[in-house]
Design a protein around this motif. Sequence first.
Motif, short mmCIF file in Angstrom:
data_model
loop_
_atom_site.label_atom_id
_atom_site.label_comp_id
_atom_site.label_asym_id
_atom_site.label_seq_id
_atom_site.Cartn_x
_atom_site.Cartn_y
_atom_site.Cartn_z
N THR A 1 0.85 -1.19 0.00
CA THR A 1 0.00 0.00 0.00
C THR A 1 0.88 1.24 0.00
O THR A 1 2.09 1.17 0.27
CB THR A 1 -0.91 0.03 1.24
N SER A 2 0.27 2.36 -0.27
CA SER A 2 1.03 3.62 -0.24
C SER A 2 1.55 3.89 1.16
O SER A 2 2.61 4.51 1.32
CB SER A 2 0.14 4.77 -0.73
N ALA A 3 0.85 3.42 2.20
CA ALA A 3 1.31 3.62 3.58
C ALA A 3 2.62 2.89 3.83
O ALA A 3 3.44 3.32 4.66
CB ALA A 3 0.25 3.14 4.56
N ASP A 4 2.86 1.79 3.12
CA ASP A 4 4.09 1.02 3.32
C ASP A 4 5.32 1.79 2.87
O ASP A 4 6.44 1.50 3.33
CB ASP A 4 4.02 -0.31 2.55
N ILE A 5 5.16 2.75 1.98
CA ILE A 5 6.31 3.48 1.47
C ILE A 5 6.41 4.88 2.05
O ILE A 5 7.30 5.65 1.67
CB ILE A 5 6.30 3.54 -0.07
N SER A 6 5.53 5.22 2.96
CA SER A 6 5.56 6.55 3.58
C SER A 6 6.89 6.76 4.30
O SER A 6 7.31 5.95 5.12
CB SER A 6 4.41 6.69 4.56
N GLY A 7 7.56 7.85 3.98
CA GLY A 7 8.82 8.17 4.63
C GLY A 7 10.03 7.41 4.11
O GLY A 7 11.13 7.56 4.64
N GLU A 8 9.84 6.59 3.09
CA GLU A 8 10.94 5.78 2.56
C GLU A 8 11.61 6.49 1.38
O GLU A 8 11.08 7.44 0.81
CB GLU A 8 10.43 4.41 2.11
#
Length: 360
Positions: A127-134
């Motif tokens: 999900t887009s949440a998995d890549i938040s801040g990466e």
Amino acid sequence: MPVSLKESCSINLGYPYHKHKTPAESLSRLSSYLNEQKKVDSEIGNDHGASLLEDKVAKLFGMQAALWLPTGTLAQGIAARIHGQQTNSERLLLHPSSHLLLHEEQGYQYAHGCSAKVIGKWRETLTSADISGESGSLFVELPQRHSGGKLPSWNELQGIKDHCKALGMPLHMDGARLWSCRPFYENRSYADIVAGFDSVYVSLYKDIGSMGGAILAGSQVFINDARKWRTRLGGFSVGSWPLIYDALHLIDNRITQMPAFIEKAKQLANGIQHIDNFRIDPVVPHTNLFHILLNVSADKAASARDQVARDSGVWLSDRFWDYEYPNTCAMEFVVGEKALALESEIFTKAMTLFDKALNP
């Protein structure tokens, strides 16, 4: 030469998934195709055939250019290298079930100088949440093979694309089985599905069933760079043309067959829903691939499979993946021409025998 248990079965649902062809039959089929196309000697070569196939796939995907490569491992390693060099970041963001982590001997690291950070959960799509801040380059597999062929919802997929665009993060698709994705996305075109990705790899042997090969697609600049790396890594031998023309021969028909393969997968999965010891994942297959999660070791499951093969003449599956937890495994089914032709009742009966062999 002794015949294996798999070869002795009258029904074989393992690989290859399409109607079996001996090497001689495959070459004869290819020869007939070339004769039908009236190819002259000057046209039978790597460059001419590859250009036809590359242009065809680039057009299907709505991308500027494409490049034939002998394997997906080479294609994805080159993509990782190029994106890393363009962004000065060697880090790859990978789902825990990524092919790069499980099946390529860490080639991204040893051959291409990249590193990996694992994000997401095994049985769930990214999900887009998995890549938040990466930061780094994101590799998304569509569909996720080791998650039972799952796909993210259309909105979630667009969210991933938008997030990467906002971050300036290269987005690559491991589309080994991309050919099976359209029905889940309401028959949107491959170009619509691919839009927003910076590069895409697709297999020519997994669902298409050709002798081998892969396509890497992207911008013209990206493919120009990839072509150089293909040469540097020895990825285009003088004898590649049979693989290329075999894919050209098969691709249109396989794409046409794919909706029927997916519907058959749904029928087969539905026919075993009543067996309490089976956890089908996903419950309704997203593609022509699905898993049955079993609370036994892969060795025990394979032993039960062999017993069913001896008793019924049905070879159910080649794969019992045991990456996730001890004493559990995922039995994998892929529907191609052979499973499509199978009466669903035969499959249900064989799976009932399999359950009894596991739980006597």
